[in-house]
Design an enzyme around this catalytic site. Structure first.
Site, PDB file in Angstrom:
ATOM      1  N   ALA A 120     -12.745  -8.652  -1.159  1.00  0.00           N
ATOM      2  CA  ALA A 120     -14.073  -8.028  -1.148  1.00  0.00           C
ATOM      3  C   ALA A 120     -15.203  -8.993  -0.821  1.00  0.00           C
ATOM      4  CB  ALA A 120     -14.369  -7.302  -2.460  1.00  0.00           C
ATOM      5  N   ALA A 121     -14.876 -10.164  -0.256  1.00  0.00           N
ATOM      6  CA  ALA A 121     -15.940 -11.097   0.153  1.00  0.00           C
ATOM      7  C   ALA A 121     -16.862 -10.414   1.169  1.00  0.00           C
ATOM      8  CB  ALA A 121     -15.338 -12.369   0.743  1.00  0.00           C
TER       9      ALA A 121
ATOM     10  N   TYR B 242       0.817  -1.226   0.000  1.00  0.00           N
ATOM     11  CA  TYR B 242       0.000   0.000   0.000  1.00  0.00           C
ATOM     12  C   TYR B 242       0.843   1.266   0.000  1.00  0.00           C
ATOM     13  CZ  TYR B 242      -4.025  -2.873   1.282  1.00  0.00           C
ATOM     14  OH  TYR B 242      -5.032  -3.796   1.279  1.00  0.00           O
TER      15      TYR B 242
ATOM     16  N   ASP C  81     -17.073  -7.170   1.880  1.00  0.00           N
ATOM     17  CA  ASP C  81     -17.675  -5.937   1.338  1.00  0.00           C
ATOM     18  C   ASP C  81     -18.911  -6.274   0.495  1.00  0.00           C
ATOM     19  OD1 ASP C  81     -15.327  -4.849   2.362  1.00  0.00           O
ATOM     20  OD2 ASP C  81     -14.334  -4.816   0.404  1.00  0.00           O
TER      21      ASP C  81
ATOM     22  N   LYS D 196     -19.920 -12.261  10.003  1.00  0.00           N
ATOM     23  CA  LYS D 196     -19.414 -13.109   8.920  1.00  0.00           C
ATOM     24  C   LYS D 196     -18.286 -13.970   9.471  1.00  0.00           C
ATOM     25  CE  LYS D 196     -19.028  -9.045   7.439  1.00  0.00           C
ATOM     26  NZ  LYS D 196     -18.400  -7.843   6.880  1.00  0.00           N
TER      27      LYS D 196
ATOM     28  N   GLY E 280     -16.052 -16.262   7.218  1.00  0.00           N
ATOM     29  CA  GLY E 280     -15.483 -17.011   6.095  1.00  0.00           C
ATOM     30  C   GLY E 280     -16.484 -18.011   5.549  1.00  0.00           C
ATOM     31  N   ALA E 281     -16.067 -19.273   5.494  1.00  0.00           N
ATOM     32  CA  ALA E 281     -16.963 -20.325   4.990  1.00  0.00           C
ATOM     33  C   ALA E 281     -17.903 -20.834   6.081  1.00  0.00           C
ATOM     34  CB  ALA E 281     -16.145 -21.471   4.429  1.00  0.00           C
TER      35      ALA E 281
HETATM   36  P1  ADP Z   1     -13.961 -10.724   5.063  1.00  0.00           P
HETATM   37  O1  ADP Z   1     -13.759 -10.504   3.587  1.00  0.00           O
HETATM   38  O2  ADP Z   1     -14.510  -9.508   5.737  1.00  0.00           O
HETATM   39  O3  ADP Z   1     -12.813 -11.370   5.775  1.00  0.00           O
HETATM   40  P2  ADP Z   1     -15.258 -13.302   5.277  1.00  0.00           P
HETATM   41  O4  ADP Z   1     -14.018 -14.005   4.852  1.00  0.00           O
HETATM   42  O5  ADP Z   1     -15.808 -13.642   6.599  1.00  0.00           O
HETATM   43  O6  ADP Z   1     -15.174 -11.729   5.175  1.00  0.00           O
HETATM   44  O7  ADP Z   1     -16.331 -13.625   4.147  1.00  0.00           O
HETATM   45  C1  ADP Z   1     -17.464 -12.820   3.956  1.00  0.00           C
HETATM   46  C2  ADP Z   1     -18.556 -13.649   3.351  1.00  0.00           C
HETATM   47  O8  ADP Z   1     -18.117 -14.158   2.067  1.00  0.00           O
HETATM   48  C3  ADP Z   1     -18.923 -14.887   4.153  1.00  0.00           C
HETATM   49  O9  ADP Z   1     -19.854 -14.585   5.149  1.00  0.00           O
HETATM   50  C4  ADP Z   1     -19.518 -15.773   3.077  1.00  0.00           C
HETATM   51  O10 ADP Z   1     -20.858 -15.407   2.823  1.00  0.00           O
HETATM   52  C5  ADP Z   1     -18.644 -15.448   1.857  1.00  0.00           C
HETATM   53  N1  ADP Z   1     -17.536 -16.388   1.793  1.00  0.00           N
HETATM   54  C6  ADP Z   1     -16.248 -16.209   2.158  1.00  0.00           C
HETATM   55  N2  ADP Z   1     -15.526 -17.332   1.978  1.00  0.00           N
HETATM   56  C7  ADP Z   1     -16.376 -18.256   1.466  1.00  0.00           C
HETATM   57  C8  ADP Z   1     -16.261 -19.633   1.065  1.00  0.00           C
HETATM   58  N3  ADP Z   1     -15.096 -20.297   1.141  1.00  0.00           N
HETATM   59  N4  ADP Z   1     -17.365 -20.258   0.601  1.00  0.00           N
HETATM   60  C9  ADP Z   1     -18.546 -19.617   0.497  1.00  0.00           C
HETATM   61  N5  ADP Z   1     -18.729 -18.330   0.873  1.00  0.00           N
HETATM   62  C10 ADP Z   1     -17.668 -17.662   1.359  1.00  0.00           C
END
Ligand code: ADP
Length: 321
Positions: free
Chosen positions: A269-270, A115, A272, A238, A240-241
């Site tokens: 951006a998951a 960055y 976001d 949230k 992740g999975a």
């Molecule tokens: P951030 O980007 O803030 O770290 P997360 O990793 O918790 O957020 O993921 C945000 C959202 O993206 C999760 O709640 C889920 O809906 C989706 N997501 C992330 N990783 C996966 C995955 N491996 N399989 C399915 N959905 C996912």
């Protein structure tokens, strides 16, 4: 939705018309397959605004509150925002500054980020908070921990106060703590500022791993309970999975599985995009559960594409908006 146990203020989301997202958009340099870099624009709250526009742009007017420079690349960023349908009237132009930049590196398929944002114009975004006065912010204000972290410490209480004023004037406040320890001068200010902003929020959208690291939460329910004790409204965690966990201070709670994904390509951006899907769902008058399902569907699509801004299929957009 009223009467299903969630805070009544959340039920009002079904009549949202105008949203203001606050934060920093940066230049993104991402490696291209054939060599060289592709120039793009992204940044956490901006990504959410971009997805929200895609999902609910017909129903909602979405504006971005930030600051850029007066140089060519700042012009290009503004043009990109406008072309995406995002209102830029509240993006200040600051002489002698420019926009921040990050570069994506790929090593063994893993993305790492470098960055350059220490002197970006967006760090001065709290110098003009006039647009948040009265009903200026519209019906929903969206910001993140990064929107606060980038500010000089003395500007953070000013931004919080301006958001509180907008809330008092009727706007809902949605806050993603989006914890980035490296952006803060100390773990103590990170915790204090995050907690203070959460206390003044109607909708909290944290990610469990960050919260566990910084606040020591044992599980997502503990994250919700900690924020509820501060006075925050609906908390949607949230993980992740892992399952989404949502809870409100009055005891309403639910768990929701994420949408299964065959192959995760890039999780940028998951969170976001989840936030955008969730807020678009609420704005369309969906229940909290169905709005979480919308967030899951949108973010599942995004993790299967490369980069922060992934085009969504029309069917998905229609299903949410
Ligand atoms: P951030 O980007 O803030 O770290 P997360 O990793 O918790 O957020 O993921 C945000 C959202 O993206 C999760 O709640 C889920 O809906 C989706 N997501 C992330 N990783 C996966 C995955 N491996 N399989 C399915 N959905 C996912």
């Amino acid at each position: 939705m009223p009467g299903d146990g969630w805070p009544l203020r959340i039920a009002a989301a079904g009549s949202l018309a105008r949203v203001t997202a606050i934060g920093e958009c940066m230049v993104e340099m991402a490696p291209r397959d054939g060599g060289g870099y592709a120039l793009g624009f992204a940044g956490d709250t901006f990504n959410t605004a971009w997805y929200l526009q895609r999902l609910a742009g017909e129903r909602l007017e979405i504006g971005y509150l930030s600051a850029v420079g007066q140089d060519d690349i700042s012009d290009r960023m503004l043009a990109f925002m406008r072309a995406a349908g995002i209102r830029t009237a509240d993006v200040a132009r600051i002489e002698g500054r420019s926009v921040g930049l990050y570069l994506v590196s790929l090593r063994d398929g893993e993305r790492t980020f470098s960055y350059w944002r220490d002197s970006s114009a967006a760090r001065l975004l709290a110098h003009d908070l006039g647009p948040l006065q009265g009903r200026g912010a519209g019906d929903l204000v969206y910001l993140s921990g990064i929107s606060l972290a980038i500010l000089p410490p003395e500007d953070r209480p000013r931004l919080r106060a301006a958001v509180a004023e907008a809330r008092a004037a009727g706007a809902l406040v949605a806050f993603d703590p989006n914890i980035r320890p490296r952006l803060w001068e100390s773990a103590e200010s990170l915790r204090d500022e995050t907690s203070a902003m959460a206390a003044g929020s109607d909708i909290l959208l944290p990610s469990f791993d960050d919260e566990a690291t910084i606040f020591g939460d044992a599980d997502p329910e503990a994250t919700c309970a900690r924020y509820a004790a501060l006075g925050a409204g609906l908390c949607v965690v949230k993980n992740g999975a892992g399952e989404i966990v949502a809870a409100a201070p009055d005891g309403a709670a639910l768990r929701h599985p994420v949408t299964p994904v065959d192959r995760v390509v890039d999780t940028t951006a998951a969170g976001d995009s989840f936030n955008a899907g969730f807020l678009a769902g609420l704005a369309a008058g969906l229940s909290v559960r169905d709005s979480i399902a919308a967030g899951c569907r949108v973010s599942a699509k995004v993790v299967q594409g490369r980069g922060a801004l992934v085009e969504l299929p029309p069917g998905l957009v229609a299903a949410v908006g």
